[in-house]
Design a protein around this motif. Structure first.
Motif, mmCIF file in Angstrom:
data_model
loop_
_atom_site.group_PDB
_atom_site.id
_atom_site.type_symbol
_atom_site.label_atom_id
_atom_site.label_comp_id
_atom_site.label_asym_id
_atom_site.label_seq_id
_atom_site.Cartn_x
_atom_site.Cartn_y
_atom_site.Cartn_z
ATOM 1 N N GLU A 56 0.848 -1.196 0.000
ATOM 2 C CA GLU A 56 0.000 0.000 0.000
ATOM 3 C C GLU A 56 0.885 1.249 0.000
ATOM 4 O O GLU A 56 1.784 1.385 0.837
ATOM 5 N N PRO A 57 0.657 2.188 -0.937
ATOM 6 C CA PRO A 57 1.533 3.361 -1.036
ATOM 7 C C PRO A 57 1.567 4.218 0.224
ATOM 8 O O PRO A 57 2.622 4.727 0.597
ATOM 9 N N GLN A 58 0.421 4.394 0.888
ATOM 10 C CA GLN A 58 0.376 5.297 2.033
ATOM 11 C C GLN A 58 0.795 4.626 3.325
ATOM 12 O O GLN A 58 1.674 5.101 4.040
ATOM 13 N N SER A 59 0.177 3.491 3.642
ATOM 14 C CA SER A 59 0.454 2.834 4.923
ATOM 15 C C SER A 59 1.689 1.963 4.888
ATOM 16 O O SER A 59 2.222 1.592 5.938
ATOM 17 N N GLN A 60 2.157 1.607 3.678
ATOM 18 C CA GLN A 60 3.275 0.679 3.501
ATOM 19 C C GLN A 60 2.969 -0.719 4.050
ATOM 20 O O GLN A 60 3.872 -1.500 4.338
ATOM 21 N N SER A 61 1.692 -1.033 4.185
ATOM 22 C CA SER A 61 1.267 -2.373 4.563
ATOM 23 C C SER A 61 1.205 -3.263 3.317
ATOM 24 O O SER A 61 1.031 -2.771 2.203
ATOM 25 N N VAL A 62 1.345 -4.566 3.518
ATOM 26 C CA VAL A 62 1.204 -5.502 2.410
ATOM 27 C C VAL A 62 -0.254 -5.512 1.964
ATOM 28 O O VAL A 62 -1.154 -5.712 2.781
ATOM 29 N N ARG A 63 -0.471 -5.299 0.688
ATOM 30 C CA ARG A 63 -1.820 -5.300 0.123
ATOM 31 C C ARG A 63 -2.157 -6.659 -0.476
ATOM 32 O O ARG A 63 -3.238 -7.200 -0.254
ATOM 33 N N SER A 64 -1.239 -7.228 -1.262
ATOM 34 C CA SER A 64 -1.450 -8.517 -1.924
ATOM 35 C C SER A 64 -0.127 -9.251 -2.022
ATOM 36 O O SER A 64 0.940 -8.630 -2.090
ATOM 37 N N VAL A 65 -0.209 -10.561 -2.050
ATOM 38 C CA VAL A 65 0.936 -11.408 -2.378
ATOM 39 C C VAL A 65 0.480 -12.346 -3.485
ATOM 40 O O VAL A 65 -0.475 -13.112 -3.307
ATOM 41 N N PHE A 66 1.170 -12.291 -4.624
ATOM 42 C CA PHE A 66 0.802 -13.094 -5.781
ATOM 43 C C PHE A 66 1.525 -14.442 -5.782
ATOM 44 O O PHE A 66 2.514 -14.630 -5.082
ATOM 45 N N GLU A 67 0.994 -15.333 -6.582
ATOM 46 C CA GLU A 67 1.547 -16.670 -6.816
ATOM 47 C C GLU A 67 1.689 -17.444 -5.503
ATOM 48 O O GLU A 67 2.652 -18.173 -5.276
ATOM 49 N N VAL A 68 0.683 -17.306 -4.642
ATOM 50 C CA VAL A 68 0.775 -17.939 -3.322
ATOM 51 C C VAL A 68 0.746 -19.457 -3.406
ATOM 52 O O VAL A 68 1.244 -20.136 -2.503
ATOM 53 N N HIS A 69 0.186 -20.013 -4.479
ATOM 54 C CA HIS A 69 0.178 -21.470 -4.597
ATOM 55 C C HIS A 69 1.566 -22.018 -4.889
ATOM 56 O O HIS A 69 1.796 -23.222 -4.784
ATOM 57 N N ARG A 70 2.508 -21.143 -5.245
ATOM 58 C CA ARG A 70 3.898 -21.561 -5.427
ATOM 59 C C ARG A 70 4.756 -21.208 -4.219
ATOM 60 O O ARG A 70 5.715 -21.913 -3.896
ATOM 61 N N ILE A 71 4.409 -20.125 -3.556
ATOM 62 C CA ILE A 71 5.179 -19.707 -2.378
ATOM 63 C C ILE A 71 4.833 -20.567 -1.165
ATOM 64 O O ILE A 71 5.689 -20.877 -0.333
ATOM 65 N N SER A 72 3.568 -20.967 -1.052
ATOM 66 C CA SER A 72 3.057 -21.624 0.162
ATOM 67 C C SER A 72 2.431 -22.968 -0.180
ATOM 68 O O SER A 72 1.480 -23.037 -0.947
ATOM 69 N N GLU A 73 2.925 -24.030 0.448
ATOM 70 C CA GLU A 73 2.327 -25.344 0.248
ATOM 71 C C GLU A 73 0.930 -25.397 0.857
ATOM 72 O O GLU A 73 0.073 -26.157 0.397
ATOM 73 N N VAL A 74 0.686 -24.581 1.883
ATOM 74 C CA VAL A 74 -0.644 -24.521 2.484
ATOM 75 C C VAL A 74 -1.669 -24.064 1.447
ATOM 76 O O VAL A 74 -2.722 -24.687 1.255
ATOM 77 N N PHE A 75 -1.371 -22.971 0.745
ATOM 78 C CA PHE A 75 -2.311 -22.475 -0.261
ATOM 79 C C PHE A 75 -2.299 -23.333 -1.525
ATOM 80 O O PHE A 75 -3.308 -23.403 -2.236
ATOM 81 N N ALA A 76 -1.184 -23.998 -1.795
ATOM 82 C CA ALA A 76 -1.167 -24.965 -2.898
ATOM 83 C C ALA A 76 -2.172 -26.080 -2.632
ATOM 84 O O ALA A 76 -2.855 -26.557 -3.545
ATOM 85 N N GLY A 77 -2.275 -26.491 -1.366
ATOM 86 C CA GLY A 77 -3.248 -27.509 -1.003
ATOM 87 C C GLY A 77 -4.672 -27.044 -1.200
ATOM 88 O O GLY A 77 -5.544 -27.820 -1.621
ATOM 89 N N LEU A 78 -4.938 -25.753 -0.926
ATOM 90 C CA LEU A 78 -6.281 -25.210 -1.141
ATOM 91 C C LEU A 78 -6.636 -25.217 -2.627
ATOM 92 O O LEU A 78 -7.771 -25.534 -2.998
ATOM 93 N N VAL A 79 -5.680 -24.894 -3.475
ATOM 94 C CA VAL A 79 -5.918 -24.920 -4.926
ATOM 95 C C VAL A 79 -6.314 -26.317 -5.382
ATOM 96 O O VAL A 79 -7.185 -26.485 -6.242
ATOM 97 N N ARG A 80 -5.702 -27.343 -4.787
ATOM 98 C CA ARG A 80 -5.978 -28.727 -5.189
ATOM 99 C C ARG A 80 -7.224 -29.301 -4.551
ATOM 100 O O ARG A 80 -7.677 -30.389 -4.920
ATOM 101 N N ASP A 81 -7.793 -28.596 -3.573
ATOM 102 C CA ASP A 81 -8.984 -29.069 -2.877
ATOM 103 C C ASP A 81 -10.116 -29.261 -3.892
ATOM 104 O O ASP A 81 -10.427 -28.358 -4.680
#
Length: 284
Positions: A74-99
């Protein structure tokens, strides 16, 4: 290859949809075909929501993830807004994709095996997280990623409660039946700006007014664990979140393996693969 959906020219142009909405048997998907979306009140149970929220919170707190180009800040708060390609970064979310509750529904709608065109976690913290202006995802995916046909479906799975006040998803029901080709050329490396604030591929106020008058606007609320499936050509957006209550979700885009991306139809170069995949391996 013939361009069925011209966009990013000198003027806006409306093209009637050339593709089916539901590519497989339509039984049970009648409302999706009619409105362009389908809601599921409880896709995930409470313990599953907690499991995926812990993983989301772990990721956005990880300095390595924050520094990765796949993270949008986020430009103003400098908080994380989105993280892309989470099914490759995280095995947890990769499992959700395969659900099967997730990928199985995508296969039913698209009538084929599917691959992940895009995945991300969205973190919309309270006290000022910015929204996304009205747009059709397919307009961007066609223009900048090279998806030729409307054979793509998204699912947004809520990991926090969606109130009517914390910047929830809005869709114009039935808007998926016409493609709005937007005016204006695509700048090089447009994705660097568009992931924070949409500019190229933005409909005019007049076009949006006509669409809203014709279709109306639906705001999606619901508890954590609920999900919204929606067609790639739905006109949708979200407002800012100025409440204290965050709105976080997992967002997965499935594309038919029979609609694999080609060269962009209205952009000088492809977007990076973490935004528009070039690995067409079916979800197993």
């Amino acid at each position: 290859m013939q361009d069925l959906y011209p966009t990013r020219g000198a003027t806006e142009v409306v093209t009637p949809r050339q593709d089916p909405v539901v590519w497989g048997p339509s039984a049970g998907l009648e409302s999706y075909e009619k409105d362009g979306f389908l809601t599921v009140d409880q896709l995930l149970a409470a313990d599953e929501v907690a499991f995926y929220r812990r993983e989301l919170e772990r990721m956005i707190a990880d300095p390595a993830v924050r520094a990765d180009e796949r993270s949008i800040i986020e430009p103003q708060s400098q908080s994380v807004r989105s993280v892309f390609e989470v099914h490759r970064i995280s095995e947890v979310f990769a499992g959700l994709v395969r659900d099967e509750r997730v990928v199985g529904t995508a296969r039913r709608i698209l009538g084929s095996d599917v691959y992940v065109h895009q995945s991300r976690i969205n973190v919309k913290p309270g006290f000022g997280a910015s929204g996304f202006y009205w747009h059709s995802d397919f307009e961007t995916w066609h223009a900048e990623d090279g998806l030729a046909n409307m054979r793509t479906v998204s699912v947004s799975i809520a990991l926090t409660e969606n109130h009517d006040t914390n910047g929830g998803l809005m869709i114009m029901p039935g808007s998926h039946r016409d493609f709005l080709g937007c005016a204006g050329a695509t700048p090089k490396d447009n994705y660097k700006k568009s992931l924070q604030m949409q500019d190229a591929g933005t409909p005019s106020d007049g076009a949006l007014t006509r669409m809203a008058d014709r279709h109306g606007i639906r705001l999606f609320t619901g508890r954590a664990g609920s999900a919204t499936w929606f067609d790639c050509n739905c006109m949708h957006g979200s407002g800012d979140n100025i409440t204290p209550y965050p709105r976080s979700n997992v967002f997965i885009v499935f594309n038919s393996v029979e609609n694999a991306a080609v060269e962009p139809f209205a952009a000088p170069i492809r977007r990076p693969e973490f935004i528009g995949a070039r690995d067409f391996t079916p979800v197993g």
